[in-house]
Enzyme design. Sequence first.
Site, PDB file in Angstrom:
ATOM      1  CE  LYS A 160      -0.849   2.900 -13.011  1.00 49.44           C
ATOM      2  NZ  LYS A 160       0.358   2.082 -13.210  1.00 49.44           N
TER       3      LYS A 160
ATOM      4  CE1 TYR B 207     -29.440  -1.276 -31.919  1.00 46.52           C
ATOM      5  CE2 TYR B 207     -28.205  -1.046 -29.867  1.00 46.52           C
ATOM      6  CZ  TYR B 207     -28.903  -0.481 -30.929  1.00 46.52           C
ATOM      7  OH  TYR B 207     -29.048   0.882 -31.000  1.00 46.52           O
TER       8      TYR B 207
HETATM    9  C1  LIG Z   1       0.549   1.312 -12.140  1.00 47.13           C
HETATM   10  C2  LIG Z   1       1.895   1.109 -11.554  1.00 47.13           C
HETATM   11  C3  LIG Z   1       2.046   0.786 -10.201  1.00 47.13           C
HETATM   12  C4  LIG Z   1       0.877   0.485  -9.295  1.00 47.13           C
HETATM   13  O1  LIG Z   1       0.503  -0.841  -9.492  1.00 47.13           O
HETATM   14  P1  LIG Z   1      -0.679  -1.501  -8.638  1.00 47.13           P
HETATM   15  O2  LIG Z   1      -0.673  -2.934  -9.070  1.00 47.13           O
HETATM   16  O3  LIG Z   1      -1.919  -0.804  -9.023  1.00 47.13           O
HETATM   17  O4  LIG Z   1      -0.343  -1.310  -7.214  1.00 47.13           O
HETATM   18  C5  LIG Z   1       3.335   0.706  -9.703  1.00 47.13           C
HETATM   19  N1  LIG Z   1       4.405   0.922 -10.489  1.00 47.13           N
HETATM   20  C6  LIG Z   1       4.304   1.206 -11.800  1.00 47.13           C
HETATM   21  C7  LIG Z   1       5.524   1.413 -12.596  1.00 47.13           C
HETATM   22  C8  LIG Z   1       3.047   1.298 -12.377  1.00 47.13           C
HETATM   23  O5  LIG Z   1       2.939   1.576 -13.674  1.00 47.13           O
END
Ligand SMILES: *Cc1c(COP(=O)(O)O)cnc(C)c1O
Length: 376
Positions: A39, A269
């Site tokens: 993702k 800045y």
């Molecule tokens: C993002 C996510 C993961 C992965 O988590 P990590 O800590 O990056 O391994 C797993 N399950 C769900 C539901 C997530 O949203």
Amino acid sequence: MQTIPHRSYALISQEQIALNYRSVRAAVGPGVEVLGVVKADAYGHGALEVARVLVAEGARWLAVSSVEEGVNLRTAGINTRILVMAGFLRYEGPAVAEYGLTPAVHSLEDIAAVDELARQSGKPLAYHLKIDSGMGRLGTRAEAAEILAALDRTRHARFEGLMTHFASAADYTSQQTGEQIARFEAIRRELVSAGLRIPYVHMASTNAVGYGRREAWQNLVRAGHALYGYVSPARGEAPPRILEVRPALTWKAKILAVKDLPEGALVGYGGSFRAPRPMRIAVLGAGYADGVFHRLSNRGKVIAAGKLTSILGTVSMDLTTVDISHTTALGPGNEVTLLGREGEVSLDAQQIAKVAGTISYNILCGISGRVKRVYV
Ligand SMILES: *Cc1c(COP(=O)(O)O)cnc(C)c1O
């Protein structure tokens, strides 16, 4: 190395991602499927490129957050199973069916919606049901009996998985994970004893693998952060880490200008930095629009000529100024390392996050689209 015509770029090691994936597989053993979480553009590493690495490694499952992310992988030719972890909204249903995505559903109403979608599309839609076992985010809080009744009303969609997600998996000062496992297991046992077959049962993401919470592995784990080389630091008395992973991403920026400032000169800045002595500075071609957190102003570090050195003044949109008083070796067109390693010196997303007051995930996902991804 060939010159790369970008002021700021991220080198991503496909080999290191493959090694990290193998490391997760080795940690959980052959009886547990490893789903690769890609993702958010694979936490900034490039969803398609990472998906291809994982497919080449034999991954059968990937996960994204949204339907749109799943469609993007499908249209680029990724044919593995794809779990859409944040479910689907009504208007996204047709795409779920058309692209053969597997939604996680989060309520009894969602179960009815996915069944209706399967009926309308005529496709054998599978879905996973997420239980809110105590995180208080997505997932149903219904009792097992209510879930069974809802499943009983489905005729078309196929119930394929039961899942939950932990809120505090690396926190060994908290009872929350144990309580979540107990709540989830109670529901799972009731469903199974009512005769339900559950092909995939999953709870664990990186941290529950990294610290060896075997009771959470079931027959599938969802690994994201680990693939990119990270396990969150534990709180309290954690068991030893069982995962050996390394960062796969190195982030560089070019120097645009170098100059010598007299004692007392102001930088950036707001004039928030005043040179306490004569200094040599370098102005880098990356700023907060590239993902250098503004919170790193006067606090953060970069690696320049093999040495950790300080960010001076405020981080600007496109520029960041750093101290290079220690070297005369750097000039315009040379590079510094914003995240990565030069020789013995390294700076990873967890170290940066600590200074920026955030978490490593945020640093990786914050590297913006302007930063060219280069695969090595
Ligand atoms: C993002 C996510 C993961 C992965 O988590 P990590 O800590 O990056 O391994 C797993 N399950 C769900 C539901 C997530 O949203």
